[in-house]
Design an enzyme around this catalytic site. Structure first.
Site, PDB file in Angstrom:
ATOM      1  N   ASP A   1      17.518  -7.201   4.324  1.00  0.00           N
ATOM      2  CA  ASP A   1      16.458  -7.456   5.311  1.00  0.00           C
ATOM      3  C   ASP A   1      15.956  -8.891   5.194  1.00  0.00           C
ATOM      4  O   ASP A   1      15.552  -9.503   6.174  1.00  0.00           O
ATOM      5  CB  ASP A   1      15.300  -6.470   5.090  1.00  0.00           C
ATOM      6  CG  ASP A   1      14.442  -6.277   6.329  1.00  0.00           C
ATOM      7  OD1 ASP A   1      14.681  -6.982   7.326  1.00  0.00           O
ATOM      8  OD2 ASP A   1      13.541  -5.426   6.301  1.00  0.00           O
TER       9      ASP A   1
ATOM     10  N   CYS B   1      13.554  -8.944  11.550  1.00  0.00           N
ATOM     11  CA  CYS B   1      14.626  -8.237  12.242  1.00  0.00           C
ATOM     12  C   CYS B   1      15.027  -9.047  13.466  1.00  0.00           C
ATOM     13  O   CYS B   1      14.168  -9.433  14.256  1.00  0.00           O
ATOM     14  CB  CYS B   1      14.158  -6.844  12.655  1.00  0.00           C
ATOM     15  SG  CYS B   1      15.370  -5.984  13.667  1.00  0.00           S
TER      16      CYS B   1
ATOM     17  N   HIS C   1       7.598   0.376   4.075  1.00  0.00           N
ATOM     18  CA  HIS C   1       8.413  -0.832   4.316  1.00  0.00           C
ATOM     19  C   HIS C   1       7.584  -1.710   5.246  1.00  0.00           C
ATOM     20  O   HIS C   1       7.658  -1.588   6.473  1.00  0.00           O
ATOM     21  CB  HIS C   1       9.742  -0.401   4.945  1.00  0.00           C
ATOM     22  CG  HIS C   1      10.661  -1.516   5.325  1.00  0.00           C
ATOM     23  ND1 HIS C   1      11.810  -1.823   4.616  1.00  0.00           N
ATOM     24  CD2 HIS C   1      10.638  -2.397   6.353  1.00  0.00           C
ATOM     25  CE1 HIS C   1      12.448  -2.823   5.200  1.00  0.00           C
ATOM     26  NE2 HIS C   1      11.755  -3.191   6.262  1.00  0.00           N
TER      27      HIS C   1
HETATM   28  P1  HMG Z   1      27.707  -1.465  20.331  1.00  0.00           P
HETATM   29  O1  HMG Z   1      28.091  -2.768  20.936  1.00  0.00           O
HETATM   30  O2  HMG Z   1      27.058  -0.458  21.223  1.00  0.00           O
HETATM   31  O3  HMG Z   1      28.929  -0.782  19.553  1.00  0.00           O
HETATM   32  O4  HMG Z   1      26.742  -1.767  19.109  1.00  0.00           O
HETATM   33  P2  HMG Z   1      30.292  -0.179  20.001  1.00  0.00           P
HETATM   34  O5  HMG Z   1      30.457   1.115  19.281  1.00  0.00           O
HETATM   35  O6  HMG Z   1      30.427  -0.181  21.511  1.00  0.00           O
HETATM   36  O7  HMG Z   1      31.341  -1.225  19.391  1.00  0.00           O
HETATM   37  C1  HMG Z   1      31.414  -2.550  19.871  1.00  0.00           C
HETATM   38  C2  HMG Z   1      32.227  -3.383  18.873  1.00  0.00           C
HETATM   39  O8  HMG Z   1      31.555  -3.426  17.599  1.00  0.00           O
HETATM   40  C3  HMG Z   1      33.609  -2.830  18.593  1.00  0.00           C
HETATM   41  O9  HMG Z   1      34.436  -3.929  18.277  1.00  0.00           O
HETATM   42  C4  HMG Z   1      33.395  -1.996  17.344  1.00  0.00           C
HETATM   43  O10 HMG Z   1      34.567  -1.851  16.593  1.00  0.00           O
HETATM   44  C5  HMG Z   1      32.405  -2.875  16.580  1.00  0.00           C
HETATM   45  P3  HMG Z   1      35.334  -4.659  19.395  1.00  0.00           P
HETATM   46  O11 HMG Z   1      36.240  -3.578  19.905  1.00  0.00           O
HETATM   47  O12 HMG Z   1      34.393  -5.175  20.444  1.00  0.00           O
HETATM   48  O13 HMG Z   1      35.992  -5.761  18.616  1.00  0.00           O
HETATM   49  N1  HMG Z   1      31.560  -2.091  15.669  1.00  0.00           N
HETATM   50  C6  HMG Z   1      31.341  -2.421  14.380  1.00  0.00           C
HETATM   51  N2  HMG Z   1      31.791  -3.436  13.629  1.00  0.00           N
HETATM   52  C7  HMG Z   1      31.360  -3.470  12.327  1.00  0.00           C
HETATM   53  N3  HMG Z   1      30.521  -2.555  11.800  1.00  0.00           N
HETATM   54  C8  HMG Z   1      30.075  -1.532  12.532  1.00  0.00           C
HETATM   55  C9  HMG Z   1      30.486  -1.435  13.879  1.00  0.00           C
HETATM   56  N4  HMG Z   1      30.223  -0.560  14.866  1.00  0.00           N
HETATM   57  C10 HMG Z   1      30.875  -0.972  15.955  1.00  0.00           C
HETATM   58  N5  HMG Z   1      29.248  -0.643  11.980  1.00  0.00           N
HETATM   59  C11 HMG Z   1      25.942  -1.208  16.941  1.00  0.00           C
HETATM   60  C12 HMG Z   1      26.214  -0.705  18.337  1.00  0.00           C
HETATM   61  C13 HMG Z   1      25.104  -0.139  16.245  1.00  0.00           C
HETATM   62  C14 HMG Z   1      27.245  -1.404  16.215  1.00  0.00           C
HETATM   63  C15 HMG Z   1      25.163  -2.551  17.035  1.00  0.00           C
HETATM   64  O14 HMG Z   1      24.080  -2.382  17.890  1.00  0.00           O
HETATM   65  C16 HMG Z   1      24.680  -3.043  15.697  1.00  0.00           C
HETATM   66  O15 HMG Z   1      25.459  -3.395  14.838  1.00  0.00           O
HETATM   67  N6  HMG Z   1      23.333  -3.097  15.495  1.00  0.00           N
HETATM   68  C17 HMG Z   1      22.763  -3.477  14.226  1.00  0.00           C
HETATM   69  C18 HMG Z   1      21.471  -4.210  14.444  1.00  0.00           C
HETATM   70  C19 HMG Z   1      20.856  -4.553  13.111  1.00  0.00           C
HETATM   71  O16 HMG Z   1      21.540  -4.644  12.114  1.00  0.00           O
HETATM   72  N7  HMG Z   1      19.525  -4.774  13.106  1.00  0.00           N
HETATM   73  C20 HMG Z   1      18.826  -5.111  11.906  1.00  0.00           C
HETATM   74  C21 HMG Z   1      18.702  -3.992  10.941  1.00  0.00           C
HETATM   75  S1  HMG Z   1      17.412  -2.827  11.374  1.00  0.00           S
HETATM   76  C22 HMG Z   1      15.987  -3.524  10.691  1.00  0.00           C
HETATM   77  O17 HMG Z   1      15.996  -4.656  10.283  1.00  0.00           O
HETATM   78  C23 HMG Z   1      14.758  -2.676  10.551  1.00  0.00           C
HETATM   79  C24 HMG Z   1      14.535  -2.211   9.102  1.00  0.00           C
HETATM   80  O18 HMG Z   1      14.431  -3.292   8.205  1.00  0.00           O
HETATM   81  C25 HMG Z   1      13.242  -1.376   9.040  1.00  0.00           C
HETATM   82  C26 HMG Z   1      12.034  -2.076   9.697  1.00  0.00           C
HETATM   83  O19 HMG Z   1      11.680  -3.192   9.270  1.00  0.00           O
HETATM   84  O20 HMG Z   1      11.499  -1.475  10.614  1.00  0.00           O
HETATM   85  C27 HMG Z   1      15.684  -1.306   8.637  1.00  0.00           C
HETATM   86 MG    MG Z   2      12.618  -4.458   7.860  1.00  0.00          MG
END
Ligand code: HMG
Ligand code: MG
Length: 291
Positions: A14, A238, A205
């Site tokens: 994070d 984030c 968190h």
């Molecule tokens: P999408 O575009 O809807 O995914 O994203 P998809 O299933 O249509 O796939 C699109 C492409 O991504 C494909 O590749 C998949 O293979 C690839 P392409 O055919 O285009 O080459 N793909 C992946 N690659 C690597 N790892 C994976 C993966 N999944 C699909 N896991 C998705 C949907 C969920 C993947 C996207 O929206 C995403 O990665 N989001 C993550 C966002 C994120 O990390 N945000 C920060 C963390 S959350 C946070 O910080 C809050 C927290 O701290 C708590 C708080 O503070 O509240 C936890």
């Molecule tokens: Mg966070």
């Protein structure tokens, strides 16, 4: 030890995910190796998310496979779907974290699906993890408010937290993603959540955007929580939450807890040294500009 508080160091994930300069993989590994010697029982090392969405986490596999693991430290990783889970498994994550949001808009912006769809994606992860004896942690974001929707009802947070608990998350971390919580709103949110999930299965968190994180930790302690997330140097935010600044700083949290008579098991002198090391790395990467 009834006066013990667990600190989950989330800095490598994070803390770094929102940094504009790409941190070299070797530096991330050095950070985790240094943190591993400070007494943390759990370190969130990285996130197996799409590199198109979060470029900073593109080296998740490389990071997790090259760290020097301490035997009593659990190295966790965020996984949004089965693709991420399989990669985390391959890289030998000790535990994984699924992440949902109590706000529909935030869920769409962050993981490109509705809250209900996100739970459907998480179900096979929990099943697969159970079969391999891998613990699953859960996150609920926007527990005190959403950058897009504003107010989020405590009941919405409680319902989602209860569902994730029933699905099998051993602990659900309640994310004040944009650090908008106040003692009053955090208390109201926790009162609602605690009707559904025991305090021993919850973590706080709290991002520190408005300087309220430590106060919110104190309120949560009063309500029975004993687990909190923090990031070294207060790094973080984030990418899909505009205005979300750093997590509560680990040293600020650990020092406050110490002053209030709590034990954390963290080596505070060592922590200060790693904080300076990380500060120097960031300073250099940012071209020596004070930010
Ligand atoms: P999408 O575009 O809807 O995914 O994203 P998809 O299933 O249509 O796939 C699109 C492409 O991504 C494909 O590749 C998949 O293979 C690839 P392409 O055919 O285009 O080459 N793909 C992946 N690659 C690597 N790892 C994976 C993966 N999944 C699909 N896991 C998705 C949907 C969920 C993947 C996207 O929206 C995403 O990665 N989001 C993550 C966002 C994120 O990390 N945000 C920060 C963390 S959350 C946070 O910080 C809050 C927290 O701290 C708590 C708080 O503070 O509240 C936890
Ligand atoms: Mg966070």
């Amino acid at each position: 030890m009834d006066k013990f508080v667990h600190i989950y160091e989330v800095g490598p994930r994070d803390g770094l995910q929102n940094e504009k300069v790409i941190i070299p993989t070797v530096q991330k590994i050095a950070l985790i190796n240094a943190l591993s010697k400070l007494g943390f029982k759990r370190i969130e090392a990285t996130a197996f998310v799409s590199a198109k969405w979060v470029p900073q986490m593109a080296d998740a596999s490389e990071v997790l496979t090259n760290i020097i693991r301490e035997p009593d430290v659990v190295y966790g990783a965020l996984v949004p779907n089965m693709i991420g889970f399989e990669k985390a498994l391959e890289a030998k994550a000790d535990e994984v974290a699924i992440f949902a949001a109590a706000s529909e808009t935030f869920s769409q912006k962050n993981i490109n699906c509705s809250i209900a769809e996100s739970l459907q994606r998480f179900a096979p992860i929990i099943d697969a993890a159970k079969k391999r004896n891998i613990r699953v942690r859960g996150y609920v974001s926007c527990v005190a408010g959403c950058p897009y929707e504003g107010h989020i009802a405590p009941k919405a947070v409680a319902d989602l937290t209860a569902q994730m608990f029933e699905m099998g998350c051993y602990e659900i971390s309640l994310g004040d993603t944009i650090g908008i919580g106040t003692p009053l709103t955090i208390e109201a949110m926790l009162a609602s959540v605690l009707e559904c999930v025991p305090s021993k299965n919850l973590a706080g968190h709290y991002h520190d955007t408005n300087g309220q994180a430590l106060t919110n930790v104190k309120v949560s302690l009063d309500m029975g929580l004993r687990s909190f997330d923090s990031a070294i140097g207060g790094l973080g935010g984030c990418p899909y939450a505009p205005g979300a600044k750093g997590n509560v700083s680990t040293s600020a949290l650990a020092n406050m807890l110490l002053n209030e008579g709590w034990q954390t098991g963290i080596d505070l002198e060592g922590l200060e040294k790693v904080e300076i090391m990380m500060g120097n790395i960031m300073h250099e990467l940012e071209g020596g500009i004070d930010v």
